[in-house]
Motif scaffolding. Structure first.
Motif, PDB file in Angstrom:
ATOM      1  N   LYS A  84       0.736  -1.019  -0.014  1.00  0.00           N
ATOM      2  CA  LYS A  84      -0.173   0.135   0.099  1.00  0.00           C
ATOM      3  C   LYS A  84       0.953   1.118   0.037  1.00  0.00           C
ATOM      4  CE  LYS A  84      -3.989   2.395   2.317  1.00  0.00           C
ATOM      5  NZ  LYS A  84      -4.826   2.119   3.275  1.00  0.00           N
ATOM      6  N   LYS A  85       1.849   1.353   0.911  1.00  0.00           N
ATOM      7  CA  LYS A  85       2.517   2.518   1.017  1.00  0.00           C
ATOM      8  C   LYS A  85       3.362   2.939  -0.341  1.00  0.00           C
ATOM      9  CE  LYS A  85       6.436   4.739   3.752  1.00  0.00           C
ATOM     10  NZ  LYS A  85       7.116   5.141   2.427  1.00  0.00           N
ATOM     11  N   ASP A  86       3.986   1.781  -1.083  1.00  0.00           N
ATOM     12  CA  ASP A  86       4.708   1.905  -2.313  1.00  0.00           C
ATOM     13  C   ASP A  86       3.823   2.332  -3.145  1.00  0.00           C
ATOM     14  OD1 ASP A  86       6.865   0.938  -0.865  1.00  0.00           O
ATOM     15  OD2 ASP A  86       6.893  -0.982  -1.815  1.00  0.00           O
ATOM     16  N   SER A  87       2.791   1.828  -3.264  1.00  0.00           N
ATOM     17  CA  SER A  87       1.568   2.155  -4.325  1.00  0.00           C
ATOM     18  C   SER A  87       1.080   3.719  -4.066  1.00  0.00           C
ATOM     19  CB  SER A  87       0.126   1.377  -4.113  1.00  0.00           C
ATOM     20  OG  SER A  87       0.584   0.210  -4.402  1.00  0.00           O
ATOM     21  N   ILE A  88       0.830   4.277  -2.888  1.00  0.00           N
ATOM     22  CA  ILE A  88       0.642   5.574  -2.615  1.00  0.00           C
ATOM     23  C   ILE A  88       1.563   6.576  -3.004  1.00  0.00           C
ATOM     24  CG2 ILE A  88       0.106   7.400  -1.047  1.00  0.00           C
ATOM     25  CD1 ILE A  88      -1.969   5.290   0.370  1.00  0.00           C
ATOM     26  N   ASP A  89       2.926   5.870  -2.593  1.00  0.00           N
ATOM     27  CA  ASP A  89       4.161   6.733  -3.165  1.00  0.00           C
ATOM     28  C   ASP A  89       4.418   6.749  -4.432  1.00  0.00           C
ATOM     29  OD1 ASP A  89       4.665   7.354  -0.407  1.00  0.00           O
ATOM     30  OD2 ASP A  89       6.247   5.779  -0.391  1.00  0.00           O
ATOM     31  N   SER A  90       4.056   5.886  -5.130  1.00  0.00           N
ATOM     32  CA  SER A  90       4.202   5.847  -6.703  1.00  0.00           C
ATOM     33  C   SER A  90       3.249   7.037  -7.560  1.00  0.00           C
ATOM     34  CB  SER A  90       4.029   4.501  -7.373  1.00  0.00           C
ATOM     35  OG  SER A  90       2.790   4.026  -7.263  1.00  0.00           O
ATOM     36  N   VAL A  91       2.173   7.042  -6.943  1.00  0.00           N
ATOM     37  CA  VAL A  91       0.957   7.925  -7.262  1.00  0.00           C
ATOM     38  C   VAL A  91       1.642   9.337  -7.036  1.00  0.00           C
ATOM     39  CG1 VAL A  91      -1.189   8.885  -7.348  1.00  0.00           C
ATOM     40  CG2 VAL A  91      -0.748   6.273  -6.957  1.00  0.00           C
ATOM     41  N   LYS A  92       2.179   9.526  -5.927  1.00  0.00           N
ATOM     42  CA  LYS A  92       2.699  11.007  -5.714  1.00  0.00           C
ATOM     43  C   LYS A  92       3.860  11.272  -6.420  1.00  0.00           C
ATOM     44  CE  LYS A  92       0.957  10.914  -0.856  1.00  0.00           C
ATOM     45  NZ  LYS A  92       1.415  11.167   0.780  1.00  0.00           N
ATOM     46  N   ALA A  93       4.767  10.289  -6.640  1.00  0.00           N
ATOM     47  CA  ALA A  93       6.104  10.619  -7.416  1.00  0.00           C
ATOM     48  C   ALA A  93       5.689  10.815  -8.879  1.00  0.00           C
ATOM     49  CB  ALA A  93       6.923   9.303  -7.476  1.00  0.00           C
ATOM     50  N   SER A  94       4.495  10.297  -9.517  1.00  0.00           N
ATOM     51  CA  SER A  94       4.073  10.665 -10.640  1.00  0.00           C
ATOM     52  C   SER A  94       3.649  11.882 -10.947  1.00  0.00           C
ATOM     53  CB  SER A  94       2.831   9.434 -11.012  1.00  0.00           C
ATOM     54  OG  SER A  94       3.554   8.215 -11.333  1.00  0.00           O
ATOM     55  N   ILE A  95       2.728  12.516  -9.881  1.00  0.00           N
ATOM     56  CA  ILE A  95       2.100  13.648  -9.914  1.00  0.00           C
ATOM     57  C   ILE A  95       3.131  14.611  -9.774  1.00  0.00           C
ATOM     58  CG2 ILE A  95       0.649  15.489  -8.558  1.00  0.00           C
ATOM     59  CD1 ILE A  95      -0.959  13.018  -7.607  1.00  0.00           C
ATOM     60  N   ASP A  96       4.283  14.380  -8.778  1.00  0.00           N
ATOM     61  CA  ASP A  96       5.106  15.516  -8.736  1.00  0.00           C
ATOM     62  C   ASP A  96       6.102  15.658 -10.087  1.00  0.00           C
ATOM     63  OD1 ASP A  96       4.584  15.801  -6.251  1.00  0.00           O
ATOM     64  OD2 ASP A  96       5.976  14.373  -5.271  1.00  0.00           O
ATOM     65  N   ASN A  97       6.233  14.627 -10.829  1.00  0.00           N
ATOM     66  CA  ASN A  97       6.991  14.579 -11.985  1.00  0.00           C
ATOM     67  C   ASN A  97       6.103  14.947 -13.407  1.00  0.00           C
ATOM     68  OD1 ASN A  97      10.035  13.707 -11.660  1.00  0.00           O
ATOM     69  ND2 ASN A  97       8.776  12.631 -10.336  1.00  0.00           N
ATOM     70  N   GLY A  98       4.962  15.557 -13.074  1.00  0.00           N
ATOM     71  CA  GLY A  98       4.107  16.084 -14.024  1.00  0.00           C
ATOM     72  C   GLY A  98       3.021  15.268 -14.508  1.00  0.00           C
ATOM     73  N   VAL A  99       2.716  13.999 -14.111  1.00  0.00           N
ATOM     74  CA  VAL A  99       1.645  13.048 -14.426  1.00  0.00           C
ATOM     75  C   VAL A  99       0.379  13.364 -13.675  1.00  0.00           C
ATOM     76  CG1 VAL A  99       0.856  10.558 -14.620  1.00  0.00           C
ATOM     77  CG2 VAL A  99       3.102  11.088 -14.984  1.00  0.00           C
ATOM     78  N   THR A 100      -0.347  14.202 -14.380  1.00  0.00           N
ATOM     79  CA  THR A 100      -1.548  14.695 -13.674  1.00  0.00           C
ATOM     80  C   THR A 100      -2.846  13.929 -13.863  1.00  0.00           C
ATOM     81  OG1 THR A 100      -2.171  16.212 -15.303  1.00  0.00           O
ATOM     82  CG2 THR A 100      -0.525  17.322 -13.741  1.00  0.00           C
ATOM     83  N   THR A 101      -2.680  13.163 -14.565  1.00  0.00           N
ATOM     84  CA  THR A 101      -3.948  12.264 -15.120  1.00  0.00           C
ATOM     85  C   THR A 101      -3.835  10.978 -14.257  1.00  0.00           C
ATOM     86  OG1 THR A 101      -4.095  13.553 -17.085  1.00  0.00           O
ATOM     87  CG2 THR A 101      -5.530  11.466 -16.884  1.00  0.00           C
ATOM     88  N   LEU A 102      -4.736  10.418 -13.403  1.00  0.00           N
ATOM     89  CA  LEU A 102      -4.685   9.143 -13.105  1.00  0.00           C
ATOM     90  C   LEU A 102      -6.047   8.309 -13.383  1.00  0.00           C
ATOM     91  CD1 LEU A 102      -4.140  10.550  -9.364  1.00  0.00           C
ATOM     92  CD2 LEU A 102      -2.314  10.031 -11.217  1.00  0.00           C
ATOM     93  N   ASP A 103      -5.742   7.083 -13.964  1.00  0.00           N
ATOM     94  CA  ASP A 103      -6.578   6.309 -14.463  1.00  0.00           C
ATOM     95  C   ASP A 103      -6.965   5.389 -13.554  1.00  0.00           C
ATOM     96  OD1 ASP A 103      -8.401   5.489 -17.074  1.00  0.00           O
ATOM     97  OD2 ASP A 103      -7.428   3.967 -16.450  1.00  0.00           O
ATOM     98  N   THR A 104      -8.129   4.601 -12.892  1.00  0.00           N
ATOM     99  CA  THR A 104      -8.605   3.729 -12.284  1.00  0.00           C
ATOM    100  C   THR A 104      -9.967   3.155 -12.501  1.00  0.00           C
ATOM    101  OG1 THR A 104      -8.664   3.242  -9.776  1.00  0.00           O
ATOM    102  CG2 THR A 104      -9.488   5.332 -10.229  1.00  0.00           C
ATOM    103  N   ALA A 105     -10.499   2.346 -11.538  1.00  0.00           N
ATOM    104  CA  ALA A 105     -11.814   1.798 -11.830  1.00  0.00           C
ATOM    105  C   ALA A 105     -12.329   1.213 -10.535  1.00  0.00           C
ATOM    106  CB  ALA A 105     -11.639   0.700 -12.701  1.00  0.00           C
ATOM    107  N   PRO A 106     -13.501   0.891 -10.426  1.00  0.00           N
ATOM    108  CA  PRO A 106     -13.931   0.307  -9.259  1.00  0.00           C
ATOM    109  C   PRO A 106     -13.190  -1.195  -9.005  1.00  0.00           C
ATOM    110  CG  PRO A 106     -15.806   1.664 -10.087  1.00  0.00           C
ATOM    111  CD  PRO A 106     -14.381   1.627 -11.044  1.00  0.00           C
ATOM    112  N   PHE A 107     -13.169  -2.133 -10.256  1.00  0.00           N
ATOM    113  CA  PHE A 107     -12.891  -3.323 -10.244  1.00  0.00           C
ATOM    114  C   PHE A 107     -11.535  -3.496  -9.658  1.00  0.00           C
ATOM    115  CE2 PHE A 107     -10.697  -6.667 -12.766  1.00  0.00           C
ATOM    116  CZ  PHE A 107     -11.493  -7.957 -12.162  1.00  0.00           C
TER     117      PHE A 107
END
Length: 231
Positions: free
Chosen positions: A33-56
């Motif tokens: 979980k921590k690594d996953s959340i950190d990876s999202v934050k690292a992406s945003i910090d490097n300009g990846v502002t678009t996050l694609d997910t799904a309930p499934f």
């Protein structure tokens, strides 16, 4: 980072988008979980502002972690993309099209394609809670549902647009004929489909159609789940 306008909407998406299927864990061998959340934050910090997910993705877990990861960021500078139409919790009450049996914690969970108007509205409310937001930038049907008229699904999306709960509506895994049918009822923004150097089928029909009709294309598995990375 490059940013591109999606179809005829006012959405500006980062050309590279964070795909959040794997952090859900299911079908990908688990996650930290921590690594996953950190990876999202690292992406945003490097300009990846678009996050694609799904309930499934992780049966809600992926959306929950995306919701946790974006806390503290300017929400107006992040584009949340999620989906609907894969139902696993029995809320479809036996309706819909059986898709496959998923495995979770040693249990078999039947997954159905189901996108009736009532179900779409229900799913969105749950997604908003998990994502900790009051609107979704782009809401997409995850897979076509042969048991629900496309017009009914588009009616639900139109209502959500009017309510301000979504900024744009899209589809995923739709054929050109299905996209054309959907656009008779609603000016959808995009179609999310598989595409890579090894999977180029959309070049034959969908890409020409999209160019002609100003339809956005969002691709998944561009690296063929790692096959094209050399690992």
């Amino acid at each position: 980072m490059e940013y591109r306008k999606l179809g005829k909407t006012d959405l500006e998406l980062s050309a590279i988008t964070y795909g959040a299927f794997a952090i859900g864990g299911n079908m990908w061998g688990g996650n930290e979980k921590k690594d996953s959340i950190d990876s999202v934050k690292a992406s945003i910090d490097n300009g990846v502002t678009t996050l694609d997910t799904a309930p499934f993705y992780g049966f809600g877990l992926s959306e929950e972690m995306i919701g946790a990861a974006i806390q503290g960021y300017d929400r107006t500078k992040i584009q949340l993309l999620t989906k609907f139409g894969l139902v696993w919790d029995g809320s479809n009450q036996g309706k819909g099209e059986f898709f496959f049996d998923a495995e979770e914690a040693g249990k078999t969970i039947p997954v159905y394609k189901y996108s009736s108007k009532t179900s779409v509205i229900h799913e969105v409310e749950n997604s908003l809670k998990r994502l900790r937001t009051d609107y979704i930038d782009l809401l997409q049907i995850h897979w076509p549902d042969s048991t629900t008229p496309i017009s009914e699904t588009m009616e639900a999306l139109d209502l959500l647009l009017q309510q301000g709960k979504i900024r744009a509506a899209g589809v995923s895994n739709y054929s050109v004929d299905q996209v054309s049918e959907a656009r008779k009822n609603l000016n959808i923004a995009s179609n999310q489909v598989g595409y890579s150097m090894l999977n180029r089928g959309i070049e034959q029909d969908l890409v020409p159609y999209a160019k002609e009709n100003d339809l956005g294309i969002i691709v998944y598995s561009p690296m063929e789940r790692g096959l094209l990375t050399g690992k």
